[in-house]
Design a protein around this motif. Structure first.
Motif, PDB file in Angstrom:
ATOM      1  N   PHE A 198     123.087  77.456 -13.155  1.00 24.14           N
ATOM      2  CA  PHE A 198     121.985  78.282 -12.686  1.00 24.14           C
ATOM      3  C   PHE A 198     122.366  79.757 -12.492  1.00 24.14           C
ATOM      4  O   PHE A 198     121.526  80.559 -12.115  1.00 24.14           O
ATOM      5  N   ALA A 199     123.598  80.124 -12.742  1.00 25.15           N
ATOM      6  CA  ALA A 199     124.023  81.520 -12.566  1.00 25.15           C
ATOM      7  C   ALA A 199     123.341  82.411 -13.598  1.00 25.15           C
ATOM      8  O   ALA A 199     123.319  82.112 -14.782  1.00 25.15           O
ATOM      9  N   GLY A 200     122.778  83.485 -13.124  1.00 23.22           N
ATOM     10  CA  GLY A 200     122.157  84.445 -14.016  1.00 23.22           C
ATOM     11  C   GLY A 200     120.758  84.091 -14.469  1.00 23.22           C
ATOM     12  O   GLY A 200     120.118  84.862 -15.160  1.00 23.22           O
ATOM     13  N   HIS A 201     120.265  82.904 -14.097  1.00 19.32           N
ATOM     14  CA  HIS A 201     118.915  82.499 -14.478  1.00 19.32           C
ATOM     15  C   HIS A 201     117.979  82.661 -13.291  1.00 19.32           C
ATOM     16  O   HIS A 201     118.394  82.541 -12.139  1.00 19.32           O
ATOM     17  N   ALA A 202     116.741  82.881 -13.583  1.00 17.52           N
ATOM     18  CA  ALA A 202     115.739  82.952 -12.517  1.00 17.52           C
ATOM     19  C   ALA A 202     115.524  81.559 -11.937  1.00 17.52           C
ATOM     20  O   ALA A 202     115.379  80.591 -12.675  1.00 17.52           O
ATOM     21  N   HIS A 203     115.531  81.467 -10.643  1.00 16.00           N
ATOM     22  CA  HIS A 203     115.344  80.180  -9.977  1.00 16.00           C
ATOM     23  C   HIS A 203     113.872  79.844  -9.785  1.00 16.00           C
ATOM     24  O   HIS A 203     113.556  78.780  -9.275  1.00 16.00           O
ATOM     25  N   ALA A 204     112.972  80.725 -10.175  1.00 16.36           N
ATOM     26  CA  ALA A 204     111.549  80.493  -9.937  1.00 16.36           C
ATOM     27  C   ALA A 204     111.077  79.195 -10.590  1.00 16.36           C
ATOM     28  O   ALA A 204     110.310  78.440 -10.005  1.00 16.36           O
ATOM     29  N   GLN A 205     111.551  78.917 -11.786  1.00 13.62           N
ATOM     30  CA  GLN A 205     111.128  77.699 -12.486  1.00 13.62           C
ATOM     31  C   GLN A 205     111.945  76.486 -12.050  1.00 13.62           C
ATOM     32  O   GLN A 205     111.562  75.356 -12.311  1.00 13.62           O
ATOM     33  N   ALA A 206     113.070  76.703 -11.408  1.00 15.81           N
ATOM     34  CA  ALA A 206     113.972  75.606 -11.053  1.00 15.81           C
ATOM     35  C   ALA A 206     113.679  75.015  -9.678  1.00 15.81           C
ATOM     36  O   ALA A 206     114.253  73.998  -9.315  1.00 15.81           O
ATOM     37  N   GLY A 207     112.815  75.643  -8.894  1.00 16.14           N
ATOM     38  CA  GLY A 207     112.501  75.134  -7.565  1.00 16.14           C
ATOM     39  C   GLY A 207     113.435  75.709  -6.522  1.00 16.14           C
ATOM     40  O   GLY A 207     114.268  76.574  -6.802  1.00 16.14           O
ATOM     41  N   GLN A 208     113.289  75.184  -5.317  1.00 19.28           N
ATOM     42  CA  GLN A 208     114.077  75.693  -4.197  1.00 19.28           C
ATOM     43  C   GLN A 208     115.462  75.047  -4.193  1.00 19.28           C
ATOM     44  O   GLN A 208     115.579  73.832  -4.232  1.00 19.28           O
ATOM     45  N   ASN A 209     116.508  75.861  -4.160  1.00 18.31           N
ATOM     46  CA  ASN A 209     117.904  75.426  -4.098  1.00 18.31           C
ATOM     47  C   ASN A 209     118.248  74.395  -5.183  1.00 18.31           C
ATOM     48  O   ASN A 209     118.611  73.259  -4.887  1.00 18.31           O
ATOM     49  N   PRO A 210     118.153  74.775  -6.455  1.00 15.75           N
ATOM     50  CA  PRO A 210     118.384  73.817  -7.540  1.00 15.75           C
ATOM     51  C   PRO A 210     119.816  73.289  -7.598  1.00 15.75           C
ATOM     52  O   PRO A 210     120.036  72.157  -8.020  1.00 15.75           O
ATOM     53  N   GLU A 211     120.788  74.103  -7.173  1.00 16.35           N
ATOM     54  CA  GLU A 211     122.177  73.637  -7.199  1.00 16.35           C
ATOM     55  C   GLU A 211     122.375  72.445  -6.279  1.00 16.35           C
ATOM     56  O   GLU A 211     122.957  71.432  -6.659  1.00 16.35           O
ATOM     57  N   LEU A 212     121.869  72.553  -5.064  1.00 17.35           N
ATOM     58  CA  LEU A 212     122.022  71.473  -4.089  1.00 17.35           C
ATOM     59  C   LEU A 212     121.231  70.245  -4.513  1.00 17.35           C
ATOM     60  O   LEU A 212     121.689  69.112  -4.365  1.00 17.35           O
ATOM     61  N   ARG A 213     120.045  70.457  -5.075  1.00 18.31           N
ATOM     62  CA  ARG A 213     119.229  69.335  -5.533  1.00 18.31           C
ATOM     63  C   ARG A 213     119.937  68.586  -6.665  1.00 18.31           C
ATOM     64  O   ARG A 213     119.980  67.351  -6.682  1.00 18.31           O
ATOM     65  N   THR A 214     120.525  69.332  -7.603  1.00 13.31           N
ATOM     66  CA  THR A 214     121.244  68.709  -8.717  1.00 13.31           C
ATOM     67  C   THR A 214     122.437  67.910  -8.206  1.00 13.31           C
ATOM     68  O   THR A 214     122.670  66.775  -8.633  1.00 13.31           O
ATOM     69  N   LEU A 215     123.188  68.480  -7.274  1.00 15.89           N
ATOM     70  CA  LEU A 215     124.323  67.779  -6.689  1.00 15.89           C
ATOM     71  C   LEU A 215     123.867  66.517  -5.961  1.00 15.89           C
ATOM     72  O   LEU A 215     124.478  65.457  -6.088  1.00 15.89           O
ATOM     73  N   PHE A 216     122.767  66.607  -5.222  1.00 10.66           N
ATOM     74  CA  PHE A 216     122.234  65.434  -4.509  1.00 10.66           C
ATOM     75  C   PHE A 216     121.916  64.299  -5.481  1.00 10.66           C
ATOM     76  O   PHE A 216     122.281  63.149  -5.235  1.00 10.66           O
ATOM     77  N   PHE A 217     121.240  64.609  -6.570  1.00  8.86           N
ATOM     78  CA  PHE A 217     120.870  63.558  -7.506  1.00  8.86           C
ATOM     79  C   PHE A 217     122.076  62.959  -8.217  1.00  8.86           C
ATOM     80  O   PHE A 217     122.103  61.766  -8.520  1.00  8.86           O
ATOM     81  N   ARG A 218     123.094  63.776  -8.463  1.00  5.37           N
ATOM     82  CA  ARG A 218     124.319  63.215  -9.057  1.00  5.37           C
ATOM     83  C   ARG A 218     125.011  62.259  -8.091  1.00  5.37           C
ATOM     84  O   ARG A 218     125.490  61.188  -8.486  1.00  5.37           O
ATOM     85  N   LEU A 219     125.080  62.622  -6.825  1.00 11.26           N
ATOM     86  CA  LEU A 219     125.697  61.744  -5.818  1.00 11.26           C
ATOM     87  C   LEU A 219     124.839  60.517  -5.562  1.00 11.26           C
ATOM     88  O   LEU A 219     125.359  59.409  -5.375  1.00 11.26           O
ATOM     89  N   ALA A 220     123.519  60.674  -5.584  1.00 12.19           N
ATOM     90  CA  ALA A 220     122.625  59.528  -5.401  1.00 12.19           C
ATOM     91  C   ALA A 220     122.789  58.527  -6.524  1.00 12.19           C
ATOM     92  O   ALA A 220     122.684  57.313  -6.308  1.00 12.19           O
ATOM     93  N   MET A 221     123.062  59.021  -7.742  1.00 12.76           N
ATOM     94  CA  MET A 221     123.290  58.152  -8.875  1.00 12.76           C
ATOM     95  C   MET A 221     124.495  57.236  -8.627  1.00 12.76           C
ATOM     96  O   MET A 221     124.494  56.076  -9.041  1.00 12.76           O
ATOM     97  N   LEU A 222     125.494  57.734  -7.929  1.00  9.63           N
ATOM     98  CA  LEU A 222     126.692  56.918  -7.649  1.00  9.63           C
ATOM     99  C   LEU A 222     126.414  55.819  -6.625  1.00  9.63           C
ATOM    100  O   LEU A 222     127.051  54.779  -6.650  1.00  9.63           O
ATOM    101  N   SER A 223     125.485  56.079  -5.731  1.00 13.40           N
ATOM    102  CA  SER A 223     125.207  55.061  -4.708  1.00 13.40           C
ATOM    103  C   SER A 223     124.356  53.966  -5.307  1.00 13.40           C
ATOM    104  O   SER A 223     124.417  52.858  -5.085  1.00 13.40           O
TER     105      SER A 223
END
Length: 80
Positions: free
Chosen positions: A55-80
């Motif tokens: 997400f570096a250098g890209h506009a976050h407007a289309q990605a929603g609020q805090n896309p980095e944390l959301r992406t990390l959450f879903f990756r960790l949720a996949m492991l559970s």
């Protein structure tokens, strides 16, 4: 970071097991000792770093609020 050539030094004593196999074996053994809990640690810092790079250098407007944390959450949720 880390210890140089650590995996190479540990290779002779390494044992490959699936997560299912390990959880069954260790779960049964730990219940004999009264705990019955299997805890697995995950180092999520490489994933967090990778998601920040995406997400570096890209506009976050289309990605929603805090896309980095959301992406990390879903990756960790996949492991559970």
């Amino acid at each position: 970071m880390g210890i140089n050539k650590l995996w190479k030094m540990l290779e002779p004593i390494a044992q490959k097991k699936s997560l299912l196999e390990m959880s069954v074996q260790e779960g049964v053994v730990s219940r004999r000792h009264g705990t019955g809990v299997l805890v697995i640690g995950i180092d999520a810092s490489p994933w967090f770093y990778a998601t920040q790079a995406i997400f570096a250098g890209h506009a976050h407007a289309q990605a929603g609020q805090n896309p980095e944390l959301r992406t990390l959450f879903f990756r960790l949720a996949m492991l559970s």
